[in-house]
Scaffold this motif. Structure first.
Motif, PDB file in Angstrom:
ATOM      1  N   TYR A 130     -36.949  74.050 -14.362  1.00  9.45           N
ATOM      2  CA  TYR A 130     -37.680  73.363 -13.207  1.00  9.45           C
ATOM      3  C   TYR A 130     -36.720  72.027 -13.165  1.00  9.45           C
ATOM      4  O   TYR A 130     -36.102  71.481 -12.068  1.00  9.45           O
ATOM      5  CB  TYR A 130     -39.010  72.907 -13.043  1.00  9.45           C
ATOM      6  N   TYR A 149     -33.417  70.714 -10.468  1.00  4.68           N
ATOM      7  CA  TYR A 149     -33.443  69.370  -9.612  1.00  4.68           C
ATOM      8  C   TYR A 149     -31.949  68.523 -10.264  1.00  4.68           C
ATOM      9  O   TYR A 149     -31.605  67.765  -9.530  1.00  4.68           O
ATOM     10  CB  TYR A 149     -34.553  68.741  -9.325  1.00  4.68           C
ATOM     11  N   HIS A 197     -33.158  77.883 -10.144  1.00  4.00           N
ATOM     12  CA  HIS A 197     -34.320  77.963  -9.478  1.00  4.00           C
ATOM     13  C   HIS A 197     -35.110  79.461  -9.579  1.00  4.00           C
ATOM     14  O   HIS A 197     -36.244  79.465  -9.618  1.00  4.00           O
ATOM     15  CB  HIS A 197     -33.925  77.863  -7.879  1.00  4.00           C
ATOM     16  N   LYS A 202     -38.716  80.042 -10.874  1.00  8.94           N
ATOM     17  CA  LYS A 202     -39.566  80.593  -9.879  1.00  8.94           C
ATOM     18  C   LYS A 202     -40.418  82.053 -10.710  1.00  8.94           C
ATOM     19  O   LYS A 202     -41.292  82.394 -10.366  1.00  8.94           O
ATOM     20  CB  LYS A 202     -39.080  81.221  -8.586  1.00  8.94           C
ATOM     21  N   VAL A 253     -45.786  74.429 -10.333  1.00 11.80           N
ATOM     22  CA  VAL A 253     -44.653  74.166  -9.255  1.00 11.80           C
ATOM     23  C   VAL A 253     -45.099  73.348  -7.948  1.00 11.80           C
ATOM     24  O   VAL A 253     -44.514  72.380  -7.935  1.00 11.80           O
ATOM     25  CB  VAL A 253     -43.835  75.506  -9.061  1.00 11.80           C
ATOM     26  N   ASN A 254     -46.331  73.842  -7.529  1.00 12.14           N
ATOM     27  CA  ASN A 254     -46.729  72.910  -6.381  1.00 12.14           C
ATOM     28  C   ASN A 254     -47.104  71.727  -6.925  1.00 12.14           C
ATOM     29  O   ASN A 254     -46.949  70.737  -5.962  1.00 12.14           O
ATOM     30  CB  ASN A 254     -47.920  73.805  -5.634  1.00 12.14           C
ATOM     31  N   TRP A 281     -45.995  69.851  -9.509  1.00  6.61           N
ATOM     32  CA  TRP A 281     -44.746  69.181  -9.913  1.00  6.61           C
ATOM     33  C   TRP A 281     -43.995  68.668  -8.800  1.00  6.61           C
ATOM     34  O   TRP A 281     -43.530  67.569  -8.259  1.00  6.61           O
ATOM     35  CB  TRP A 281     -43.765  69.941 -10.666  1.00  6.61           C
ATOM     36  N   ASP A 282     -43.920  69.341  -7.434  1.00  6.91           N
ATOM     37  CA  ASP A 282     -43.306  69.299  -6.269  1.00  6.91           C
ATOM     38  C   ASP A 282     -44.186  67.793  -5.561  1.00  6.91           C
ATOM     39  O   ASP A 282     -43.303  67.174  -4.891  1.00  6.91           O
ATOM     40  CB  ASP A 282     -43.248  70.356  -5.032  1.00  6.91           C
ATOM     41  N   GLU A 283     -45.595  68.102  -5.622  1.00  3.55           N
ATOM     42  CA  GLU A 283     -46.207  66.918  -4.962  1.00  3.55           C
ATOM     43  C   GLU A 283     -46.129  65.699  -5.857  1.00  3.55           C
ATOM     44  O   GLU A 283     -45.855  64.584  -5.302  1.00  3.55           O
ATOM     45  CB  GLU A 283     -47.907  67.363  -5.029  1.00  3.55           C
ATOM     46  N   ARG A 337     -43.246  64.906  -7.495  1.00  2.00           N
ATOM     47  CA  ARG A 337     -41.913  64.250  -7.144  1.00  2.00           C
ATOM     48  C   ARG A 337     -41.978  63.600  -5.650  1.00  2.00           C
ATOM     49  O   ARG A 337     -41.444  62.626  -5.631  1.00  2.00           O
ATOM     50  CB  ARG A 337     -40.731  65.531  -7.073  1.00  2.00           C
ATOM     51  N   GLU A 338     -42.631  64.134  -4.910  1.00  2.00           N
ATOM     52  CA  GLU A 338     -42.558  63.752  -3.586  1.00  2.00           C
ATOM     53  C   GLU A 338     -43.371  62.329  -3.312  1.00  2.00           C
ATOM     54  O   GLU A 338     -42.915  61.300  -2.758  1.00  2.00           O
ATOM     55  CB  GLU A 338     -43.441  64.637  -2.403  1.00  2.00           C
ATOM     56  N   PHE A 347     -43.878  62.007 -10.823  1.00  2.00           N
ATOM     57  CA  PHE A 347     -43.472  62.976 -11.654  1.00  2.00           C
ATOM     58  C   PHE A 347     -42.931  62.398 -12.925  1.00  2.00           C
ATOM     59  O   PHE A 347     -42.131  61.378 -12.990  1.00  2.00           O
ATOM     60  CB  PHE A 347     -42.310  63.869 -10.934  1.00  2.00           C
TER      61      PHE A 347
END
Length: 85
Positions: A33, A37, A57, A61, A69-70, A72-74, A76-77, A81
């Motif tokens: 992951y 990035y 990726h 995945k 993953v969801n 971590w994405d949140e 990062r946004e 993170f």
């Protein structure tokens, strides 16, 4: 000899990674992951094609739970993170 793009297209599942020999693949998931990035950041800042990053990726995945993953994405946004990208 197959090119990198051909290898990515034929990719089915995460291959063996000697850095993570045990059955617990948590670190493998997290590392791929981060690598995805980091790869995107490095290649895009150099003005190069980021298609090579698709390998990382596809690996994360295929081995990471989507809930991780969801989350971590949140993170990062929201810039909370913990990983260094």
């Amino acid at each position: 000899m197959a090119t990198v793009q051909e290898r990515i297209q034929k990719y089915k599942t995460a291959p063996f990674d000697a850095r993570f020999p045990n059955t617990n693949q948590t670190r493998n998931c997290y590392q791929n992951y981060l690598d995805f990035y980091r790869c995107q950041k490095a290649l895009s800042s150099a003005g190069k094609d980021v298609a090579l990053c698709n390998w990382f990726h596809r690996v994360y995945k295929s081995i990471c739970p989507m809930s991780w993953v969801n989350r971590w994405d949140e993170q990062r946004e929201s810039r909370t993170f913990a990983g260094k990208i």
